[in-house]
Design an enzyme around this catalytic site. Sequence first.
Site, PDB file in Angstrom:
ATOM      1  N   PHE A  32       0.421  -1.180  -0.175  1.00 43.19           N
ATOM      2  CA  PHE A  32      -0.014   0.062   0.116  1.00 43.19           C
ATOM      3  C   PHE A  32       0.714   1.004   0.141  1.00 43.19           C
ATOM      4  O   PHE A  32       1.051   2.119  -1.219  1.00 43.19           O
ATOM      5  CB  PHE A  32      -1.220  -0.236   1.335  1.00 43.19           C
ATOM      6  CG  PHE A  32      -1.642   1.219   1.207  1.00 43.19           C
ATOM      7  CD1 PHE A  32      -1.961   2.252   1.018  1.00 43.19           C
ATOM      8  CD2 PHE A  32      -1.600   1.808   2.419  1.00 43.19           C
ATOM      9  CE1 PHE A  32      -2.651   3.569   0.813  1.00 43.19           C
ATOM     10  CE2 PHE A  32      -2.387   2.783   2.683  1.00 43.19           C
ATOM     11  CZ  PHE A  32      -2.337   4.295   2.056  1.00 43.19           C
ATOM     12  N   ASP A  77      12.445 -12.575  -0.691  1.00 36.04           N
ATOM     13  CA  ASP A  77      12.103 -11.903   0.188  1.00 36.04           C
ATOM     14  C   ASP A  77      12.514 -11.686   0.953  1.00 36.04           C
ATOM     15  O   ASP A  77      14.133 -12.019   0.416  1.00 36.04           O
ATOM     16  CB  ASP A  77      11.898 -13.886   0.672  1.00 36.04           C
ATOM     17  CG  ASP A  77      10.962 -13.429   1.979  1.00 36.04           C
ATOM     18  OD1 ASP A  77      10.948 -12.276   2.715  1.00 36.04           O
ATOM     19  OD2 ASP A  77      10.818 -15.121   2.449  1.00 36.04           O
ATOM     20  N   VAL A  78      13.032 -10.181   1.347  1.00 36.45           N
ATOM     21  CA  VAL A  78      13.997 -10.046   1.996  1.00 36.45           C
ATOM     22  C   VAL A  78      14.539 -10.589   3.354  1.00 36.45           C
ATOM     23  O   VAL A  78      15.795  -9.649   3.765  1.00 36.45           O
ATOM     24  CB  VAL A  78      13.589  -8.202   2.177  1.00 36.45           C
ATOM     25  CG1 VAL A  78      13.019  -7.336   1.361  1.00 36.45           C
ATOM     26  CG2 VAL A  78      12.338  -8.389   3.350  1.00 36.45           C
ATOM     27  N   ASN A 120      19.145  -7.298   7.070  1.00 33.26           N
ATOM     28  CA  ASN A 120      19.302  -7.816   5.145  1.00 33.26           C
ATOM     29  C   ASN A 120      19.743  -5.856   3.851  1.00 33.26           C
ATOM     30  O   ASN A 120      20.112  -5.688   3.626  1.00 33.26           O
ATOM     31  CB  ASN A 120      18.934  -8.709   4.324  1.00 33.26           C
ATOM     32  CG  ASN A 120      18.850  -9.724   4.640  1.00 33.26           C
ATOM     33  OD1 ASN A 120      20.288 -10.445   5.507  1.00 33.26           O
ATOM     34  ND2 ASN A 120      17.982 -10.589   4.855  1.00 33.26           N
ATOM     35  N   TYR A 166       4.542  -7.948  15.337  1.00 31.61           N
ATOM     36  CA  TYR A 166       4.407  -6.873  14.480  1.00 31.61           C
ATOM     37  C   TYR A 166       4.663  -5.514  15.257  1.00 31.61           C
ATOM     38  O   TYR A 166       5.853  -4.800  15.493  1.00 31.61           O
ATOM     39  CB  TYR A 166       2.622  -6.297  14.245  1.00 31.61           C
ATOM     40  CG  TYR A 166       2.863  -4.714  12.893  1.00 31.61           C
ATOM     41  CD1 TYR A 166       3.777  -4.822  12.166  1.00 31.61           C
ATOM     42  CD2 TYR A 166       2.336  -3.574  13.877  1.00 31.61           C
ATOM     43  CE1 TYR A 166       3.602  -4.139  11.328  1.00 31.61           C
ATOM     44  CE2 TYR A 166       2.607  -2.739  12.422  1.00 31.61           C
ATOM     45  CZ  TYR A 166       3.237  -3.152  11.758  1.00 31.61           C
ATOM     46  OH  TYR A 166       3.206  -1.231  10.692  1.00 31.61           O
ATOM     47  N   ARG A 207      -8.182  -2.691   8.995  1.00 32.68           N
ATOM     48  CA  ARG A 207      -7.863  -1.750   9.100  1.00 32.68           C
ATOM     49  C   ARG A 207      -9.397  -1.162   9.263  1.00 32.68           C
ATOM     50  O   ARG A 207     -10.102  -1.411   8.316  1.00 32.68           O
ATOM     51  CB  ARG A 207      -7.092  -0.773   8.032  1.00 32.68           C
ATOM     52  CG  ARG A 207      -5.311  -2.476   9.167  1.00 32.68           C
ATOM     53  CD  ARG A 207      -4.620  -1.156   7.870  1.00 32.68           C
ATOM     54  NE  ARG A 207      -3.573  -1.411   7.002  1.00 32.68           N
ATOM     55  CZ  ARG A 207      -2.899  -1.562   6.473  1.00 32.68           C
ATOM     56  NH1 ARG A 207      -2.155  -0.820   6.670  1.00 32.68           N
ATOM     57  NH2 ARG A 207      -2.378  -2.256   5.660  1.00 32.68           N
TER      58      ARG A 207
END
Length: 333
Positions: A32, A77-78, A120, A166, A207
């Site tokens: 987003f 994928d970080v 990373n 989170y 949300r």
Amino acid sequence: MRGTRDRAAAVQPSRPDAPRYRHAVVTGGAGFVGSHLCAELLDRGTEVTCVDDLCTAHPDHVRALTGRPGCTLLRADVTEPFSVAQPVDLVLHFASPASPADYLRLPLHTLETGSLGTRNALALAREHGARFILASTSEVYGDPLEHPQSERYWGNVNPVGPRSVYDEAKRFAEALTVAEAEVHGTDAGIVRLFNTYGPRMRGHDGRAVPTFIRQALAGEPLTVTGDGRQTRSLTYVADTVAGVLAMAGSELRGPVNIGNPDEISMLDLARLVIRLTGSSSGVRLIDRPTDDPMVRCPDITLARGKLQWEPRVTAPDGLARTIAWFRARERGD
């Protein structure tokens, strides 16, 4: 939006002395906020590499970005080391499941993105000598005992609650960013984002704003948790992007709050969405989630003073634009 590239409100210009970046890497760039950042950087003439594993991205965001000159998608994928061949002078680390629906579904991935992913992304910035900005969150304040919340406040977070995957991922990412700057001299900064909303949100991401808009447009009751008195501070995405890029153009390490100091209760937000949509929906109270903060409001003294930034878009204006976007998607525009 199908077949078109929606435009948010005009973003505040960067400070006159802010550098003009040649090549930026945006992790989570298909998400987003990340997709809006990529679009704004491209508009400013910056080449962008969007790094995303697409685990929470909408395909429309990806198509809109990759169809633009100067934008490259690196599907990665970080949490695994990644590299970019050409020189990089800005790294914006926005990769992370950010909505309750996503981080509750992907708890381990959320923690790994905040830890391994941040490591990373920092390594990439260090390798290229690039400016690094970490997207942190107001969730680091938890259910705050200080109101409004300034950057000096350490927070009131449950480290083992359902939201902790989170909250603690972002708190660890902040600590890692500061340690990296101290040990390796990496040019790093931290922004704490407050309740960003706007076009490109998913209606089922958990949300409040997209949930209320989706329900109102469908004529369903708007589900307000608890008694609806809990408050949030809503920041339209164009304002958030402007704040992030102002931070990128500064020498501040932060953290710096990027948010709107105008509070609104969830019950008042639901009523405002009903009015703006012209819906006949009512409001239905449901159970409040565990560890749901009672208040949330940023002290933006630092952003105003050091970045010359403050939000410009009011809640009625921003919500109207967001509602228009949701309506256009329903029509397939």
